[in-house]
Structure formats: C-alpha cells, structure tokens
Scaffold this motif. Structure first.
Motif, short mmCIF file in Angstrom:
data_model
loop_
_atom_site.label_atom_id
_atom_site.label_comp_id
_atom_site.label_asym_id
_atom_site.label_seq_id
_atom_site.Cartn_x
_atom_site.Cartn_y
_atom_site.Cartn_z
N THR A 1 -5.06 -10.91 -7.45
CA THR A 1 -6.08 -10.24 -6.05
C THR A 1 -6.50 -11.06 -5.30
OG1 THR A 1 -8.84 -9.87 -6.53
CG2 THR A 1 -7.03 -8.51 -8.18
N THR A 2 -6.40 -10.42 -3.89
CA THR A 2 -6.69 -10.63 -2.60
C THR A 2 -8.29 -9.94 -2.60
OG1 THR A 2 -5.28 -10.91 -1.15
CG2 THR A 2 -7.05 -10.98 -0.77
N ASP A 3 -9.62 -10.98 -2.20
CA ASP A 3 -11.19 -10.70 -2.08
C ASP A 3 -11.10 -10.04 -0.73
OD1 ASP A 3 -11.38 -13.22 -0.74
OD2 ASP A 3 -12.70 -14.06 -2.66
N ASN A 4 -12.65 -10.15 -0.15
CA ASN A 4 -12.77 -9.50 0.76
C ASN A 4 -12.64 -10.31 1.82
OD1 ASN A 4 -14.99 -11.00 0.17
ND2 ASN A 4 -16.23 -8.71 -0.07
N ARG A 5 -12.60 -11.37 1.14
CA ARG A 5 -13.07 -12.82 2.81
C ARG A 5 -11.10 -13.32 2.94
NH1 ARG A 5 -17.12 -17.08 0.67
NH2 ARG A 5 -16.19 -17.81 2.65
N GLY A 6 -10.09 -12.47 1.90
CA GLY A 6 -8.73 -13.05 1.73
C GLY A 6 -8.03 -14.12 1.37
N GLU B 1 -7.38 -14.69 -5.46
CA GLU B 1 -8.26 -15.71 -6.90
C GLU B 1 -7.54 -15.91 -7.60
OE1 GLU B 1 -10.89 -11.86 -8.15
OE2 GLU B 1 -11.90 -11.99 -6.02
N ARG C 1 0.88 -1.26 -0.17
CA ARG C 1 0.08 0.19 -0.16
C ARG C 1 1.13 0.80 0.01
NH1 ARG C 1 -5.54 -0.93 -1.48
NH2 ARG C 1 -5.75 -2.70 0.20
#
Length: 772
Positions: free
Chosen positions: A130-135, A138, A73
């Motif tokens: 990417t990483t989804d909102n559940r960690g 993908e 980030r």
C-alpha cells in the motif's frame, strides 16, 4: 453462504458469520482478474452489511500482507504475481524501520514488523503493498535471498531472561541471543565487545540465535568500531590463502624483469607523501628544457606486473575495488607484501613502474607526452612537511637526501617553479578549489580521541596534486585517442534543482548564477567573492553539496569540478582498481601486446568500482562520526562556540570551531519564537521577534545529548555571538549579536534510545512488543 470455499470448514470454526477465505479470494481474482470490493461481494453473493465490511477488512489485511495489490479509485484488487516481486538490498535505519533499495524504481518502505526478518544489507525479494500517508510505497518481504554477513560484533548484555548480544546501528533492531553455556565457555563478561556467529536467523516472533566466537576485551573502542564497520559494510579485510600465496611468490625485481623497460634509474626521482604513509604510488621529477619549457616524469608503481588478469589476486582486488581508510587504520586493496613492499616506490631500491613522460611549454601547456614501462630507483623519501619547510626556508627538519643531493634539489626547485605555472593554468580553466577544512584525529593510548586538529595544505601538497592531474589527463587523452577499454573518472555538471538553489543563494552576494547549466566560471565567481569572508567555509560547503557525485564509467563525459574535458585515474593503482585497469590497457598498447580479456565487462567494472568507492566513503564517515559522538559523550553539558554550516526546516547544523565536530540545534531549541525556513536564503526567520539565523552565524551552544544509535549530537542554542553579513537584523547591526537573550527552550529535544532490553521472544511478557 453461496460460495464454494476450500477452507469453508476452517472459516466456520473461526467465525460465527464466515466470509470467503483468503484462498478463495485469491482463486477468484486469478480467474476473474481485477475486481473492486463491491464486485467481489457480488460474486460471492454477499448481502449482509456485516459480511461486506468483514470482506473489506480481509482485503485490507491481504494487501498489507502482500497477497494482493490494489490500484485506482475505487480500489481494484488483483492477485500478486511473479511480475510484482522485486529484488533489492535492505537499508536499515537506527529507529527500527528500513527500506528495500531498488535500482529502477522508488524504494519500498519497511515497517518494524518487516524488519524483524532481516539485517542491514540483506538481499530480499519483496512486493509493494500500500501507499502510506507520506506517499511511500510500503513493502512486504517475500523471502530473504542472501545474507550480507553471518558474523556480527556487539556488546554482551544480561537480564533476567539470559544473555543477548546488542548490535550497534544500523542493526540495533536485531539483538542476538546466546546461551549461558556459550558465555561461560569463552569467559565473556557483560559489557564487553564480542564477535558472534549466527546459528538461526530471526523470524517474525523470535530473535536470532548465535554463538560467541571471540571476546574482544583487549581491543580499544576504535579497533572494535572499525572491525564492526567492516562487517556491517561487507568490506573484505582478510586475504585468502590463494591470494597470499600469489602475492608472496613474487621476489625483488631482477635484470630479467627489466627487459623491455626504459631505464630511468639515473633520474633523481623522489616520493613526496604524508608523514604516516607506507605505500608510495608515485615518484616525480622535473627539469627545465631549452627555451624555458619543462619535462615532467611521473613514475607510478607498475602494479599490473604483479596483479595479473583474472588471477586470484586480481579477483580479490576487483572485489575490494579500493583501499579503505579509517583514522590510523587502512584496509588495503592489495596484500601488504605488495602495497607496502614490491609495488611501493621505496627509496634506495629498484622498482618497476609505468611512466608518464610529459612535455610542457613555459606557459604550462602540454605539448607532448609518452607512456612506457620502466625501472626506477627513488633517491629520496620526502614528506609534505619537509618539502614545505624547504620551500619556506626552514631548514632544520629538511633531510640531507634533499639538501645534500644537488640533482634532487634542482628537480624539487624546478617542480616548485612549474607548480606556480600550473596554478595559473588551473585558474584560467576555472577549476574549483573550495575553502573547506580537512581534519586529523589524534588518539590516546586507549584508542579514544585525544584531539581533532586541522590538516594544513602547503605548496608541496598542491604541487603533487598538479603533477598527478597532469598524468591523469594525459592518460585519459591517450585512452580516448586509442579507444582503449578503460574507465574514465566522470563528474557531471549540477542538475537544474541544485542550480536553482545556488541561483537564489548567490543573490545574497549580488552575483549572477544561472538557474540551469552553470559553468565552472559561474561557481568560480562565488568562490572568489567569498573566500576571504569569515563564513567562507559555510558558503563553500553549501556549494559543494550542490555538486553531483563523481563516478567511473567506460564513457567519458569529462570532470566538471576540475574543468577537464577528459579525465581518468592513473596515479594510484596500489589502492584503486580503475587505475590498475588503465595501466594494463596503456601497457598493452605501448608494448604491442594484445589487450587482456577480463572476466567482467567494462560496464560491470564501472558499477563495481563506483559502488566500492561509495562503500568505502560511507564506512569511513561512519567510523569518524562514531568516534566523534563517543568523544562528545564526555562533554555533555559543556558550552562551545560554533558556526552555522547548514540550515534546514528542522533546525541548524553547527560546526564547533575548536573541535570541528557537527551537531544539530533542533528548531524547537532555536529560540522562543516561531521560526520559518527560507530555503532560498538558507535562513530561519523568527516571525514575532525578527531574529534571523543563517549560514556563517557565530553562535554559542551547549551539548545537550548524544545518541550513539543515531550518531547524532544535539546542541542547545545559548546565544548568537555574531551574525554573518547576509543574516543581519537591525539588532545585529547595533550590537553585532552581543548580549542577545539566552535561548532556554528545551522543547522537542531528540529522544534518546530506550534503556529497556527486549526479551528473546518478540511478544513475550509484554517486553519487546512490536509497534502496531
């Protein structure tokens, strides 16, 4: 535009305000290394806010498509390299998504769009995006390396656009199109099961195409689902010509085969197996010795005499790893001419065997043993039920081969006497014995379930089990002492997380249990304290779930559940490859011959045999679950009594007391209250009315729905009939749960599969449209 873009003309044609093409972005990242969105914009001289946002959207799309990776980030982007590509097997879910299963890192989650390319079990190269909102990371499939299967079984269906073959879970996301000419040529009718070969594999926009090669309209439901499962789990079911040629080349043993073997044909050895058994691995005998000591002879079929190292037959047995057992159907590890013939210790014929000749004290302690190749002659083929009747004095069904042969009768009596001694030894070492029911499915003529009945275990079952354990432990001890190249049967102690769960749960019974490193005695205290309770099955099922999974390995760590420091599998070489390996190693040692050089390493054999065992277990469970779900479709709307066997944060799993079938009461159907999940106590607790549901509660349910794709049976809770002792509320104490208000909430029932059939082209005519 200040950048030199090799695709500038194409970008200008597509966009009024062009931004750098994907190719230029990849080239820039390859030259510069990791760059942020802002740094990339600066390198391209982008000042416009619209272009800056458009570049950001392009970077997101490239990340989604697996062309670049991003970390940190603010995000730093870099080009994907060969080092980012991983290889794994696809595991498909009935709801359309899936995973790439990886050995040494977290699995990759595959969206429906990615699953369009693949079937369950395919081997793929993929990259994390990417990483989804559940960690979850993908994944994007780069290429399909290997297809697990090229033949499928499904149901032929027809709609306005033509014919498809609809597959069952886990491949229900992949309909296969077939031509009308093909359907007419094989005279197939919609609604029947067919076997189809793939012609063209699926793409992002097109379904797979195939050719029907067999119409299975004469097969019943059980036969179809078993054959489908064999294909889906990649379980070999046909033997090659070379394997059959080798197996059929062997004849009945002759005196030439007996050379170098100890002759035990005069011993009254007998086999004791199930009513429907056809392959007899083991024969047993026991005698009393001077001073009240015992001699036990366990004769095991000498499969190694026929399955020679590195032969076609050996390679096939290694590939299969184990026999696979379905209700009323077996896929054998070896051809039947061996498994049910030459290797089976059938009565009244000479058979080659490997013997574990074991000496025990009157207290059941092993004082000595020896292994040797032998020739035997079984004097009786007995069943568990016959021997149990004999022990109980019910002589009507006991065969003459037991009652009229005094030597057989004496040996069986001695084994029963020894069994009682060995049971005490089992208790002393705190070996575990859980109160969990075994069931047996009875079928009607159409192949559907007629009844599900409990399978009882009498003294004869337990007697044979104890004698097999004796042979297995002696074989492990012999292998360790002589450093033989074998596989051990390992069962590790529970990990800390599962130990802590049992620690909290044991408080319900006032029993101490360590938070880590439990011993067998710790488990035994709970087992003994609860075995007479009406909810014992639920409690013991939870204890079983806390255990680790057993496996095969060249390094011995002992068997936690059986409380052995050393353990192996020696007694079933007809149906388990590790047993065959152990036979070869022991025979080579005792005969002074060189250990065979195999085409695989011990580590590879441990992995293969553990994997094939898991595969067989999963396939067997799948077929049994499918049959039970299919059976319950005819009982939707009916009410049954059941016991809570599992509590989760999303509901209660109930086992029907008369049918031994499990289903789920979703938390939204538990009752008109807000329920909170107490993981430590394994309870759902109502926050407003104080109602408690937990393990062992007796309830009445109604069958609400059956989802064949998910193999899920949904129950609606009607009433709580009786609370388990540890789930009592004040109301339960007054009334034992009777006259409880009916639970009528219908919210949140599991959604059944969509009846619509997708079109041939994934995006055509608005049908089969992928989710965004």
């Amino acid at each position: 535009m200040t950048w030199n873009d090799p695709n500038a003309q194409q970008e200008a044609q597509n966009y009024d305000n062009p931004i750098p093409s994907r190719l230029l972005i990849l080239q820039t990242l390859a030259d510069e290394g990791e760059l942020t969105h802002k740094q990339l914009a600066e390198s391209f001289g982008i000042n416009s806010e619209d272009q800056f946002d458009a570049l950001g959207n392009r970077l997101k799309a490239m990340t989604r498509d697996g062309q670049i990776n991003r970390d940190g980030r603010p995000y730093k982007y870099r080009a994907v390299t060969k080092q980012d590509v991983v290889t794994g097997n696809v595991s498909a879910h009935a709801k359309g998504f899936g995973f790439v299963i990886l050995d040494d890192m977290p699995d990759l989650f595959l969206h429906e769009k990615q699953m369009r390319w693949v079937f369950n079990g395919d081997t793929v190269n993929a990259i994390g995006t990417t990483t989804d909102n559940r960690g979850r990371t993908e994944g994007r499939i780069v290429e399909v390396i290997d297809r697990q299967q090229t033949h499928f079984i499904g149901t032929l269906e027809k709609d306005d656009e033509g014919y498809t073959v609809s597959l069952a879970s886990p491949n229900n996301h992949q309909p296969i199109t077939v031509t009308e000419d093909n359907v007419k040529a094989v005279n197939a009718k919609p609604g029947v099961a067919v076997k189809v070969d793939i012609i063209d594999w699926p793409t992002q926009h097109e379904f797979a195409t195939g050719k029907i090669v067999n119409v299975m309209d004469d097969d019943n439901d059980r036969e179809v689902i078993i054959e489908t499962t064999l294909l889906n789990y990649d379980i070999p079911s046909e033997f090659s010509a070379g394997v059959l040629k080798q197996a059929n080349s062997y004849k009945e043993p002759t005196p030439q085969d007996f050379k170098g073997r100890t002759d035990v044909r005069d011993l009254p050895l007998v086999t004791i197996d199930g009513e429907d058994s056809r392959d007899f691995d083991d024969a047993v005998y026991a005698e009393k010795r001077q001073g009240g000591n015992y001699r036990v002879v366990v004769a095991i079929a000498d499969v190694s005499h026929y399955v020679t190292p590195n032969s076609a037959l050996d390679h096939e047995a290694f590939e299969r790893g184990t026999s696979v057992y379905f209700p009323h159907h077996v896929v054998p590890m070896l051809p039947e001419v061996l498994s049910n013939g030459l290797c089976s210790l059938n009565p009244g014929v000479d058979r080659l065997c490997m013997v574990a000749d074991i000496k025990l004290s009157r207290a059941g302690n092993i004082t000595g043993y020896e292994f040797y190749p032998s020739v035997m002659h079984s004097q009786a083929r007995l069943t568990y039920n016959q021997v149990n009747d004999y022990f109980d004095g019910n002589m009507d069904n006991v065969p003459d081969s037991l009652t009229d042969n005094k030597d057989v009768k004496k040996a069986v009596d001695t084994m029963h006497q020894l069994y009682k001694v060995l049971v005490k030894k089992r208790e002393e070492r705190n070996a575990m014995e859980f109160e969990t029911p075994e069931t047996f499915i009875k079928f009607n003529e159409e192949g559907g379930i007629d009844a599900i009945v409990p399978r009882t275990r009498g003294d004869s079952h337990k007697l044979i089990e104890e004698l097999m354990l004796l042979a297995n432990t002696c074989a492990a001890n012999f292998a360790l002492k002589n450093e033989l190249p074998v596989l051990y049967r390992n069962h590790d102690k529970p990990d800390s997380e599962k130990s802590r769960m049992v620690h909290e749960y044991a408080k319900n019974f006032g029993i101490s249990f360590p938070e880590e490193n439990p011993t067998q005695a710790d488990y035994k205290r709970i087992i003994e304290a609860t075995k007479e309770r009406p909810d014992a099955v639920s409690i013991h099922s939870m204890l079983l779930r806390s255990m680790m999974q057993a496996n095969y390995s060249p390094d011995n760590i002992g068997h936690f559940g059986l409380a052995y420091d050393e353990y192996s599998h020696f007694t079933s070489p007809i149906r388990r490859y590790p047993d065959l390996m152990l036979h070869r190693a022991i025979k080579s040692k005792v005969t002074g011959k060189k250990q065979p050089q195999m085409d695989f390493t011990l580590e590879e054999a441990g992995q293969q045999t553990s994997d094939t065992e898991r595969r067989a277990e999963k396939a067997s469970r799948f077929v049994e679950s499918w049959l039970k779900c299919h059976y319950m479709k005819d009982h939707v709307g009916e009410e049954f009594d059941g016991v809570v066997t599992t509590v989760t944060n999303f509901g209660l799993f109930i086992n029907l007391t008369d049918l031994f079938i499990d289903g789920l009461v979703h938390i939204s159907n538990v009752g008109k209250d807000f329920f909170v999940y107490d993981e430590k106590q394994q309870q759902l607790i109502g926050q407003d009315k104080g109602m408690i549901y937990g393990l062992g509660d007796l309830v009445r349910i109604k069958v609400a729905a059956v989802n064949m794709d998910l193999l899920q049976i949904d129950f609606e809770l009607i009433a709580k009939l009786k609370a388990s002792a540890m789930n009592q509320t004040k109301k339960d104490t007054r009334s034992n749960g009777n006259n409880q208000p009916k639970q009528t909430s219908q919210d949140g029932q599991a959604i059944t599969s969509d009846d619509k059939k997708p079109s041939r082209r994934r995006n055509s005519r608005g049908r089969g449209k992928p989710k965004s």
